[in-house]
Design a protein around this motif. Structure first.
Motif, PDB file in Angstrom:
ATOM      1  N   ASN A 183      -4.241  -2.298   3.210  1.00  0.00           N
ATOM      2  CA  ASN A 183      -3.107  -1.442   2.849  1.00  0.00           C
ATOM      3  C   ASN A 183      -2.918  -0.330   3.869  1.00  0.00           C
ATOM      4  O   ASN A 183      -1.790   0.031   4.219  1.00  0.00           O
ATOM      5  CB  ASN A 183      -3.319  -0.840   1.463  1.00  0.00           C
ATOM      6  N   ASN A 268       2.137  -2.308  -1.116  1.00  0.00           N
ATOM      7  CA  ASN A 268       2.662  -1.030  -0.631  1.00  0.00           C
ATOM      8  C   ASN A 268       4.153  -0.897  -0.918  1.00  0.00           C
ATOM      9  O   ASN A 268       4.633   0.176  -1.308  1.00  0.00           O
ATOM     10  CB  ASN A 268       2.424  -0.903   0.875  1.00  0.00           C
ATOM     11  N   VAL A 292       0.158   4.079   0.628  1.00  0.00           N
ATOM     12  CA  VAL A 292      -0.330   2.726   0.400  1.00  0.00           C
ATOM     13  C   VAL A 292       0.154   2.262  -0.967  1.00  0.00           C
ATOM     14  O   VAL A 292       1.313   2.449  -1.314  1.00  0.00           O
ATOM     15  CB  VAL A 292      -1.864   2.651   0.572  1.00  0.00           C
TER      16      VAL A 292
END
Length: 357
Positions: A183, A268, A292
């Motif tokens: 992420n 995300n 994220v």
């Protein structure tokens, strides 16, 4: 009596990214390797192929050791990077400090030096060096950074590099807790090697479970000279799988393809969509723009109750005004329908105070 929050109709979709299922590609990788004999304890061809894939990401000296979970990866990495007299510099909010049941101390015998910050800087490292050589003090020997952090923050690459430079100059090794590294790399728009190898990390806890694996993590040693004996520590820590090919197959399915990136991008993206929708709801304020797959929102109690009428979510902290700050996590499986339903519930809250939050 109200229903248990662990049973229907309550939905855990936003409680954690650990609640998501398994990517089809991972199941296929397991299926391909499910039958027939293979050498045990990592001497199989799948694990050998995984090593080559990891070296393509992290450099020709990289060693990969699959393990069962992230706690194991962290404890093994830190033990290998720190001698018996050493201590670990971390943040006050680091997962190893708050969320691993004391495993670094109880299992690893590690002293944690927690800094009063959520993102380490070179100054934090320097501040812990003043007892170097003083026999009565634990000696800092390794620094650990979490990328991305428990608060959903992403270290800028230059900050990681600066911390690593300061640590190495003082003779310290650098560990990265990469439970959500995918992420973070997506948020930074870089590849895995740029996010880790190029900024001076010596050993990495590489996460896959939160991003679509069935259950597999890895210790990746980038600098074997600074992090010796990981294979022995893994065995002594009960993290060496006899049928390692099934852990390796999952990691190969994740990092031998672009699955790690695709799943992280999806998580995300859904977090940004959720945050934008919540920010437009009365009685809600996003604490910060999500970097994220974590969304933190300050809410009135009525909004929290409306969301919890269907969804399990955690109160992360309370704001200075006493409002709940909820943490809502998205995963690669989070759907638009789930987000829309949560937003409808948040908007339906009957607020007794219409003041801006």
């Amino acid at each position: 009596m109200p229903d248990s929050p662990n049973k229907p109709p309550y939905d855990p979709a936003f409680a954690s990214d650990n609640v998501a299922g398994v990517s089809q590609e991972i199941l296929e990788a397991l299926s391909v390797n499910a039958s027939g004999p293979a050498a045990p304890y990592g001497d199989d061809t799948v694990s050998a192929e995984l090593t080559e894939v990891m070296r393509s990401h992290f450099g020709p000296r990289a060693e990969v050791l699959p393990v069962f979970n992230g706690t194991g990866a962290n404890v093994i990495s830190l033990q290998a990077a720190s001698p018996r007299w050493g201590a670990v510099i971390c943040t006050r909010s680091a997962h190893i400090h708050h969320d691993e049941g004391g495993a670094p101390e109880k299992v690893g015998g590690l002293k944690l030096l927690a800094r009063p910050t959520d993102l380490l800087t070179p100054a934090d490292i320097t501040a812990e060096l003043h007892h170097q050589g003083f026999v009565h003090a634990a000696q800092p020997t390794v620094v650990t950074l979490t990328q991305a952090t428990e608060q959903g923050a992403v270290y800028p690459l230059e900050q990681v590099a600066a911390v690593a430079e300061t640590a190495h100059a003082a003779g310290l090794a650098v560990h990265m807790d990469g439970s959500r590294l995918a992420n973070a790399a997506v948020a930074l728009d870089v590849d895995l090697g740029t996010a880790v190898r190029d900024v001076g990390v010596d050993v990495l806890s590489l996460g896959a479970t939160k991003n679509g694996a069935l259950g597999a993590e890895a210790v990746v040693v980038l600098e074997p000279d600074r992090v010796p004996g990981v294979d022995y520590i893994r065995k002594g820590s009960m993290q060496l799988a006899s049928k390692q090919r099934f852990l390796s197959a999952q990691l190969l399915g994740m990092f031998g393809t672009d699955l790690w990136r695709r799943n992280a991008e999806a998580a995300n993206r859904q977090a940004r969509r959720l945050a934008a929708g919540l920010d437009a709801c009365p009685g809600v304020r996003t604490v910060r723009e999500p970097q994220v797959n974590a969304v933190f929102v300050e809410v009135f109690d009525e909004v929290a109750a409306a969301i919890r009428s269907r969804y399990i979510c955690h109160t992360w902290e309370h704001s200075p005004d006493g409002h709940q700050v909820l943490r809502l996590m998205c995963s690669f499986e989070t759907t638009d329908e789930q987000i829309d339903d949560l937003l409808d519930r948040a908007r339906s809250a009957q607020l007794t105070d219409i003041a801006e939050i």
